[in-house]
Design an enzyme around this catalytic site. Structure first.
Site, PDB file in Angstrom:
ATOM      1  N   ARG A 120       0.826  -1.197   0.000  1.00  0.00           N
ATOM      2  CA  ARG A 120       0.000   0.000   0.000  1.00  0.00           C
ATOM      3  C   ARG A 120       0.866   1.256   0.000  1.00  0.00           C
ATOM      4  O   ARG A 120       1.844   1.355   0.745  1.00  0.00           O
ATOM      5  CB  ARG A 120      -0.938   0.013   1.196  1.00  0.00           C
ATOM      6  CG  ARG A 120      -1.719   1.329   1.312  1.00  0.00           C
ATOM      7  CD  ARG A 120      -2.912   1.207   2.201  1.00  0.00           C
ATOM      8  NE  ARG A 120      -3.482   2.511   2.523  1.00  0.00           N
ATOM      9  CZ  ARG A 120      -4.688   2.688   3.048  1.00  0.00           C
ATOM     10  NH1 ARG A 120      -5.464   1.648   3.283  1.00  0.00           N
ATOM     11  NH2 ARG A 120      -5.134   3.882   3.329  1.00  0.00           N
ATOM     12  N   ARG A 129      -6.394   2.537  -3.939  1.00  0.00           N
ATOM     13  CA  ARG A 129      -5.811   1.711  -2.887  1.00  0.00           C
ATOM     14  C   ARG A 129      -5.335   0.377  -3.455  1.00  0.00           C
ATOM     15  O   ARG A 129      -6.093  -0.332  -4.120  1.00  0.00           O
ATOM     16  CB  ARG A 129      -6.849   1.422  -1.783  1.00  0.00           C
ATOM     17  CG  ARG A 129      -7.330   2.648  -1.008  1.00  0.00           C
ATOM     18  CD  ARG A 129      -6.271   3.138  -0.049  1.00  0.00           C
ATOM     19  NE  ARG A 129      -6.744   4.212   0.802  1.00  0.00           N
ATOM     20  CZ  ARG A 129      -6.538   5.501   0.586  1.00  0.00           C
ATOM     21  NH1 ARG A 129      -5.885   5.886  -0.513  1.00  0.00           N
ATOM     22  NH2 ARG A 129      -6.979   6.423   1.433  1.00  0.00           N
ATOM     23  N   ASP A 132      -6.967  -2.012   1.266  1.00  0.00           N
ATOM     24  CA  ASP A 132      -7.505  -1.217   2.369  1.00  0.00           C
ATOM     25  C   ASP A 132      -8.205  -2.172   3.319  1.00  0.00           C
ATOM     26  O   ASP A 132      -9.091  -2.928   2.904  1.00  0.00           O
ATOM     27  CB  ASP A 132      -8.481  -0.176   1.825  1.00  0.00           C
ATOM     28  CG  ASP A 132      -8.830   0.893   2.854  1.00  0.00           C
ATOM     29  OD1 ASP A 132      -8.049   1.068   3.812  1.00  0.00           O
ATOM     30  OD2 ASP A 132      -9.871   1.545   2.700  1.00  0.00           O
ATOM     31  N   ASP A 134     -10.275  -2.184   6.912  1.00  0.00           N
ATOM     32  CA  ASP A 134     -10.950  -1.331   7.897  1.00  0.00           C
ATOM     33  C   ASP A 134     -11.603  -2.196   8.968  1.00  0.00           C
ATOM     34  O   ASP A 134     -12.369  -3.125   8.653  1.00  0.00           O
ATOM     35  CB  ASP A 134     -12.028  -0.477   7.227  1.00  0.00           C
ATOM     36  CG  ASP A 134     -11.450   0.673   6.435  1.00  0.00           C
ATOM     37  OD1 ASP A 134     -10.418   1.227   6.856  1.00  0.00           O
ATOM     38  OD2 ASP A 134     -12.020   1.010   5.379  1.00  0.00           O
TER      39      ASP A 134
END
Length: 229
Positions: A120, A129, A132, A134
């Site tokens: 990344r 991205r 990613d 989360d």
């Protein structure tokens, strides 16, 4: 809009069957919680990157993969012109930590390490991205905890104190999060939410309009990949 397939209130992702504990199981169990992690990518081979991320998350110390949503192609959110994203959600049984804040921060630090190892590159908010990850939910915890430097966003525009918020601050408004989450737990009402995941998805898809999100793959536990729909 029902293209997500989640509005019927039943699971569409892969879920590991839960074994009931026998009365003979007298040994103490290490404390674990079920965490939900959102995955996204739109640079390079996004689908392959997400499959690699699922495998890497399952191999985190003390973790066990509990479920994987369908794979979605999603329209980017925000002002930056870029390729469509691939998105999914996994559920992961992880160590609870001494406190929910400790457990959630430990998992977040693992996410940041995985993102870096997968290449990344730091970009501004809403940008492309490579990968990613989360943290969406951590058990039934509701948290707002200051992030240490190693767990902060790579967005150069974000300075000063940064916070880990659980449930994720924007999860209730984003179809690219809600559709795969609803594959796994459509009737769940997360902490601080007033509606279920599925009800939030209906609102988000109506707000984002047709074509914002489309399921394109079904998880195959045998191969560790998504099969085309």
């Amino acid at each position: 809009q029902t293209r997500s397939g989640a509005s019927g209130g039943h699971e569409r992702g892969w879920m590991l069957p839960q074994r009931a504990r026998s009365p003979c199981d007298t040994a103490p169990l290490e404390q674990h919680v079920l965490a939900y992690i959102g995955l996204g990518a739109n640079v390079g081979q996004a689908r392959v990157s997400l499959e690699r991320a699922v495998s890497a998350l399952a191999m985190l110390p003390g973790a066990a993969l509990a479920g994987v949503s369908r794979l979605y192609r999603t329209r980017p959110v925000g002002p930056v012109a870029q390729e469509d994203f691939h998105n999914a959600v996994v559920s992961l049984r992880v160590p609870a930590g001494a406190t929910p804040a400790d457990g959630a921060m430990s998992l977040l630090l693992s996410h940041k390490g995985l993102e870096r190892s997968m290449g990344r590159i730091g970009r501004g908010r809403w940008g492309p991205r490579e990968i990613d990850l989360d943290l969406l939910l951590f058990g039934d915890a509701a948290l707002r905890v200051e992030r240490p430097p190693a767990a902060r966003s790579d967005d150069p525009a974000r300075t000063g104190v940064q916070w880990l918020e659980v449930p994720h601050a924007s999860a209730a408004e984003r179809a690219f999060v809600l559709a795969p989450l609803a594959d796994l737990v459509p009737e769940l009402v997360p902490p601080r939410w007033e509606v279920s995941v599925n009800e939030a998805l209906v609102r988000a898809t109506a707000a984002e309009g047709p074509g914002a999100i489309e399921p394109i793959g079904e998880w195959d536990q045998r191969t560790g990949r998504w099969r085309d729909l």
